[in-house]
Design an enzyme around this catalytic site. Structure first.
Site, PDB file in Angstrom:
ATOM      1  CB  THR A 160     -37.633  64.390 -16.709  1.00 35.93           C
ATOM      2  OG1 THR A 160     -38.791  65.217 -16.868  1.00 35.93           O
ATOM      3  CG2 THR A 160     -38.048  62.932 -16.711  1.00 35.93           C
ATOM      4  CE  LYS A 186     -41.748  64.194 -15.251  1.00 33.17           C
ATOM      5  NZ  LYS A 186     -41.623  64.459 -16.730  1.00 33.17           N
ATOM      6  CB  THR A 197     -43.372  63.375 -20.133  1.00 31.83           C
ATOM      7  OG1 THR A 197     -42.739  63.373 -21.405  1.00 31.83           O
ATOM      8  CG2 THR A 197     -44.007  62.042 -19.945  1.00 31.83           C
ATOM      9  CD  GLU A 283     -38.422  70.912 -20.710  1.00 30.97           C
ATOM     10  OE1 GLU A 283     -38.103  69.742 -20.468  1.00 30.97           O
ATOM     11  OE2 GLU A 283     -38.629  71.335 -21.863  1.00 30.97           O
ATOM     12  CG  ASN A 405     -36.977  71.222 -24.767  1.00 32.16           C
ATOM     13  OD1 ASN A 405     -37.405  70.080 -24.630  1.00 32.16           O
ATOM     14  ND2 ASN A 405     -37.365  72.225 -24.009  1.00 32.16           N
TER      15      ASN A 405
END
Length: 410
Positions: A160, A186, A197, A283, A405
């Site tokens: 993702t 992932k 996730t 991230e 985000n």
């Protein structure tokens, strides 16, 4: 003659992946759930594989988890797993559950096996229904092979916000047979597993029954996947699935097998490698942070403290700025829920001691800054409560995390 320990007999395979073990195939395809990238993937073995899984402990669990639990509960065997990215199929009600079962049915029909012999996983945005027409087309487009490019296709299809794919491979000799293991994962945001996730898939050609595989997975999960954090948010879709198709031909593994510790070590190294790669690819992250806590009464206490430290936003932002602000570390220790004597606490960035037995130590800020500017560094905590140690992994918190985000659904 020296007796080799499990850690010495387990060898990492260069460029290893989920196809390192015998008998596994994989592929990824573009179904249109994402604009351009591949978004549906499969791992498949013609030999039914003993299966085990751990799942998120979030009370809110996505539909694919229910379907995978159902599949494994029937025989403890799977031929494969079908995965999609871009849509988590979480909080989607009865229709979401029907869609997850439909995914399983479509995959089983594609490969000519019973429906319960496929598992399902999804990752992406919560609260949106799957586009089942695209899912169906994507599954039909899958053509799994044993080639390394097929492993890469699968790894890409499950991503993702990840910047890089995550894979590894290991091998060891058990009963005179080469037993191999591979992994793919992932995860970049919503990472705070409690089994982000986060999805992890491990393949092995070892001979082992499902119940024993479950026992092995439970044994290593708390030391690996459950010791990483990116942002403190526990996902609705977390899943780690292990498939063992038995094609290595060893004697069945169990806790009474003399080389059980070798298998456990191989599984632990596979899981730890994947977990660290997830933490490093958080991230917006620029650095991998490892926290080692020594001298606690119990290992779970040491692990809890380590995860609290590496999960602290203040520690994470200091890491981003290469600021040796040890006060944020001891503050996190104090709220970790673990009892310790602060006057006996020692903290070090690598080998640079900044607090010794509760007293500040003069140190070179310049030297510490250089150390903390590396793309990975270690925080060491030493206490005198006992002999247990624990490790946790995380990443720094950057401006880019907020940017990613703040526009996740756009």
């Amino acid at each position: 003659m020296k007796t080799l320990q499990p850690v010495e007999v387990v060898k990492q395979v260069n460029e290893g992946n989920i196809l390192t073990p015998k008998g596994f195939k994989a592929d990824g395809a573009h179904a249109g759930l994402r604009y351009e990238k591949k978004d549906v993937g499969v791992i498949y073995t013609e030999t039914p594989a003993s299966s085990a899984a751990v799942y998120t402990k979030n009370i809110v669990q996505a539909a694919p988890i229910a379907v995978t639990k159902d599949s494994i509960s029937q025989e403890g065997k799977l031929h494969g797993i079908i995965v999609n990215s871009a849509c988590a199929n979480a909080c989607t009600g009865e229709q979401g559950l029907k869609d997850a079962y439909e995914m399983r049915k479509l995959a089983a029909e594609k490969f000519g096996v019973s429906e319960h012999l496929f598992a399902v996983a999804s990752t992406g945005v919560i609260g949106e229904l799957l586009d089942m027409e695209k899912i169906a087309n994507g599954i039909q487009a899958l053509n799994p092979t044993t080639e390394s490019v097929s492993a890469e296709s699968f790894e890409t299809a499950i991503l993702t916000t990840d910047l890089v794919s995550k894979h590894c491979g290991y091998e060891a000799i058990i009963d005179g047979k080469k037993v191999s293991m591979g992994g793919a994962a992932k995860g970049s945001g919503m990472i705070h597993p409690n089994m982000a996730t986060m999805l992890g898939f491990i393949t092995t050609d070892a001979v082992i029954e499902s119940a024993d595989l479950h026992a092995a997975l439970r044994e290593i999960t708390n030391d690996t996947f459950n010791q990483i954090t990116v942002d403190g948010d526990c996902s609705t879709n977390d899943m780690v699935l292990v498939l063992a198709n038995g094609e290595a031909g060893n004697e069945p593994l169990s806790s009474t097998h003399p080389e059980w510790p070798v298998f456990i070590e191989m599984l632990k190294q596979t899981a730890e490698t994947l977990a660290k790669k997830i933490a490093k690819d958080g991230e917006g992250a620029t650095k991998l942070i490892e926290v080692n806590v020594h001298g606690m009464k119990t290992k779970p206490e040491a692990q809890m403290m380590g995860k609290t430290i590496v999960g602290s936003n203040l520690v994470k932002t200091a890491a981003y700025g290469a600021d040796a602000n040890w006060g944020r570390i001891i503050a996190a220790m104090g709220r970790s829920g673990v009892t310790f004597n602060p006057s006996e606490a020692t903290i070090a960035f690598g080998d640079i001691v900044v607090l010794k037995d509760g007293e500040p130590v003069a140190f070179s800020e310049e030297e510490a800054k250089v150390y903390l500017e590396q793309d990975s560094f270690t925080i060491n905590v030493y206490l005198k409560e006992g002999t247990a140690s624990g490790t946790a992994w995380g990443c720094d918190l950057t401006y880019e995390y907020v940017k990613i985000n703040g526009s996740y659904r756009s």
